[in-house]
Motif scaffolding. Structure first.
Motif, short mmCIF file in Angstrom:
data_model
loop_
_atom_site.label_atom_id
_atom_site.label_comp_id
_atom_site.label_asym_id
_atom_site.label_seq_id
_atom_site.Cartn_x
_atom_site.Cartn_y
_atom_site.Cartn_z
N MET A 1 32.54 49.97 49.94
CA MET A 1 33.35 50.01 51.15
C MET A 1 32.61 50.74 52.27
SD MET A 1 36.02 48.23 50.79
CE MET A 1 37.39 48.70 51.82
N VAL B 1 40.86 43.87 54.81
CA VAL B 1 41.05 44.41 53.47
C VAL B 1 42.38 43.89 52.93
CG1 VAL B 1 41.35 46.49 52.09
CG2 VAL B 1 39.72 46.48 53.98
N ASP C 1 45.49 44.10 51.06
CA ASP C 1 46.28 45.23 50.59
C ASP C 1 47.75 44.88 50.77
OD1 ASP C 1 46.05 48.28 49.85
OD2 ASP C 1 47.65 48.12 51.32
N CYS D 1 37.66 41.91 52.02
CA CYS D 1 37.44 42.80 50.86
C CYS D 1 38.66 42.74 49.97
CB CYS D 1 37.24 44.23 51.32
SG CYS D 1 35.85 44.45 52.41
N GLY E 1 40.02 44.39 46.29
CA GLY E 1 39.67 45.52 45.44
C GLY E 1 40.25 45.41 44.06
N PHE F 1 43.36 49.94 46.55
CA PHE F 1 42.35 50.88 46.99
C PHE F 1 42.93 52.30 46.98
CE2 PHE F 1 40.91 46.91 48.90
CZ PHE F 1 39.57 46.93 48.54
N GLU G 1 39.95 55.18 51.07
CA GLU G 1 38.87 54.26 50.72
C GLU G 1 38.74 53.12 51.73
OE1 GLU G 1 37.15 52.39 46.58
OE2 GLU G 1 39.31 52.61 46.79
N THR H 1 42.52 40.36 40.94
CA THR H 1 41.37 40.45 41.83
C THR H 1 40.72 39.09 42.06
OG1 THR H 1 40.97 42.70 41.12
CG2 THR H 1 39.14 41.59 42.19
#
Length: 87
Positions: free
Chosen positions: A9, A20, A22, A40, A42, A47, A51, A68
């Motif tokens: 990251m 990201v 999330d 991204c 994770g 995360f 992060e 993932t």
């Protein structure tokens, strides 16, 4: 679309606009256009606090938590679809 090597990251900012995945993020459909962005995904637990880079945009890919490997594919499909629409 280009799938690159794994990066930390801390190193991801060098690639341009950072998204990201999330579950606390904005719905990706309402988040605008992301041509040239880096997505991204994770770990399945999410995360850790601190992060996610401060200049990153967090986006929610789905209403449920995805594995993932599923999140990466779902995110790619959503980004390809969004980048092909007119602005």
């Amino acid at each position: 679309m280009e799938v690159g090597r794994s990066v930390t990251m801390a190193d991801v900012a060098e690639y341009g606009r950072v998204l990201v995945a999330d579950r606390s993020g904005s719905d990706i459909e309402a988040a605008g256009h992301f041509r040239g962005a880096v997505l991204c995904v994770g770990p399945e637990g999410g995360f850790a606090p601190g992060e996610i880079p401060t200049d990153a945009t967090t986006v929610k890919l789905n209403e449920t938590v995805l594995r993932t490997e599923t999140a990466a594919v779902a995110g790619a499909v959503l980004l390809i679809d969004k980048s092909s629409r007119p602005a």
